[in-house]
Design an enzyme around this catalytic site. Sequence first.
Site, PDB file in Angstrom:
ATOM      1  N   GLY A   1      -9.946  -4.872  -2.669  1.00 20.54           N
ATOM      2  CA  GLY A   1     -10.545  -3.719  -3.339  1.00 20.54           C
ATOM      3  C   GLY A   1     -10.208  -3.645  -4.818  1.00 20.54           C
TER       4      GLY A   1
ATOM      5  CD  GLU B   1     -12.936 -12.369  -4.823  1.00 22.80           C
ATOM      6  OE1 GLU B   1     -13.381 -13.091  -5.746  1.00 22.80           O
ATOM      7  OE2 GLU B   1     -13.273 -11.181  -4.660  1.00 22.80           O
TER       8      GLU B   1
ATOM      9  CE  LYS C   1      -4.241  -1.869   0.666  1.00 24.01           C
ATOM     10  NZ  LYS C   1      -5.430  -1.598  -0.150  1.00 24.01           N
TER      11      LYS C   1
ATOM     12  CB  SER D   1      -9.820   0.298  10.169  1.00 23.79           C
ATOM     13  OG  SER D   1     -10.478  -0.707   9.456  1.00 23.79           O
TER      14      SER D   1
ATOM     15  CB  THR E   1      -7.511   7.858   3.270  1.00 28.61           C
ATOM     16  OG1 THR E   1      -8.045   6.711   2.591  1.00 28.61           O
ATOM     17  CG2 THR E   1      -6.685   7.373   4.464  1.00 28.61           C
TER      18      THR E   1
END
Lengths: 331, 331
Positions: free
Chosen positions: A197, A221, A70, A95, A92
């Site tokens: 996401g 997934e 990220k 969590s 943003t």
Amino acid sequence: MITPLKSPQGDNPHIAVFAKVSKNVLIEAHNRIKPFIHRTPVLSSSLINEMVGTNIVFKCENFQKMGAFKMRGAANAILSLSEEERERGVVTHSSGNFAQAVSLAAKKLGVKAYIVMPENAPKVKKEGVKTYGGDIIECESTPQAREATAKRIKEEKGASFLHPSNQDEVIYGNSTAAMELLEEHPDLDIILTPVGGGGLIAGTALASHYFSDNCKVIGGEPMEADDAYRSLISGKIETNESFHTVADGLRTHLGDRNFPIIQKHVEKIIRVEEHEIINAMRIIWERMKIIIEPSCAVPFAAVLKNKEDFKNKKTGIILSGGNIDVENLPF
Amino acid sequence: MITPLKSPQGDNPHIAVFAKVSKNVLIEAHNRIKPFIHRTPVLSSSLINEMVGTNIVFKCENFQKMGAFKMRGAANAILSLSEEERERGVVTHSSGNFAQAVSLAAKKLGVKAYIVMPENAPKVKKEGVKTYGGDIIECESTPQAREATAKRIKEEKGASFLHPSNQDEVIYGNSTAAMELLEEHPDLDIILTPVGGGGLIAGTALASHYFSDNCKVIGGEPMEADDAYRSLISGKIETNESFHTVADGLRTHLGDRNFPIIQKHVEKIIRVEEHEIINAMRIIWERMKIIIEPSCAVPFAAVLKNKEDFKNKKTGIILSGGNIDVENLPF
């Protein structure tokens, strides 16, 4: 049921996405973020290769700054803002790892970061954000409250909103992990990533499209949050009724910026059961001696489940992150 | 009370040790084992450097084949045997990493490995040895039974006995971790290792003596098994009445081959409490995202405890191993 978030960038994703992105856009993103990220190592394990019957190389984004890929997208998004925008700060709601990534990237660039977090978020997550200098704004624990709070901060402070996965600059930043992997291993037949996401797999698909001859991109997934798998079948963004998965980073759904990229460039999505995720995670911990979080184990679980598909294919896996509470492990 | 083991190599350690070893002996050991070991990576963490106020580089033997530095000594010991000796096999008694190291090194060289283990050894340890092809010989869980059983195998099979820490070839093999570290970081002021049987710190001390100008070697030892600390004070090999330490790899004492080297070349030994070991282990897990076993955290615990001693000193730590039961963690 999770309400889809509005994209920060218009409503005609196909046209916008394919007009803007190019090989150069990704190279520029990489050059932009290089001073702020680690060039993470690529590891392999002969024991794992024997177990699977193929050659797997692991791109270790668990060793990235703040412990996850990220950082790449967050850094690129903030670096892409104008001087004036940077002065007003960024906001943003997250969590998870993106909150920490935005906090750290903003700190390194002298930018104020407002992080909207549910008031009941785990203390360890809040501490993480504070460590990296983020300014936590608490809100009720509903998607509506998170969005409303972020919107309020955006208006009050003039801060730029950064989306964890559904924003072009974030996606391009994420691409750079696969770009580095393909630079070191240009002969990969397949790259796998987890799908949450959609920001990592979309970025990886763009990198593969522009920087390899014929490398396919496959997603892993959880069966318990298989919205992306269903989205590829239905042709529209599906959501999940619930998220009973240990892969906490994947408890979300695709967005209108990344879905068109995924539709166009991703080969397929493989779904895995919870026990398969935990088993895959354990094998990587025990054999490779590295700490990965449950979400990060999902692509390897997909390979273990479908060994035949990967036989004699040189396979890359992006290990997405290693942030986990060591007092609360799934084994 | 643990009965000291008889050295396999004579009773006049000072003369023997200093007559045999040289820079060339260590270089030869390194060349001999190179095809059978990983050149392990050296990692650092800016967060940890900030925390400690010094630059630390970690030599990651937790990523070594079979997960510990023991592979180096085991490989060198077996490779140093004659053809005839190798045909008759090797025998050791260990329920820890050395058992797995001998099993794997022997397997790679087509040598039979007899591993004497107490019948109540944890299943996970026995499975590890079996995975690497070792032939387990069970015995009662006393030092006397282990030694008698190993002796019997030695006589029956003509197998060569390998000692986990108190044998020259094992010590020389262990040296190669610090040799590699000093090759990459010739400016180190200090190298730390854990102290258990003494084989790693003795090897490291030799490497530092022959391959650095002025790099000091410091040991970390649990307060609960501080035999080496006491041995350096008394001038003779001390033992422990009990071993109430989480650092299971260090529940042993020095031997007559490594003690003279430690006396001559080790700067000092720092003792740490149990909670300090667990805290150090946790910091490395959380900040570096790598799995280390409790014994391996002891030197870093020593640095955290004595920060002032290490301030502005470039410090290397040999992370000795990463074999741990993930279902049985100390936090």
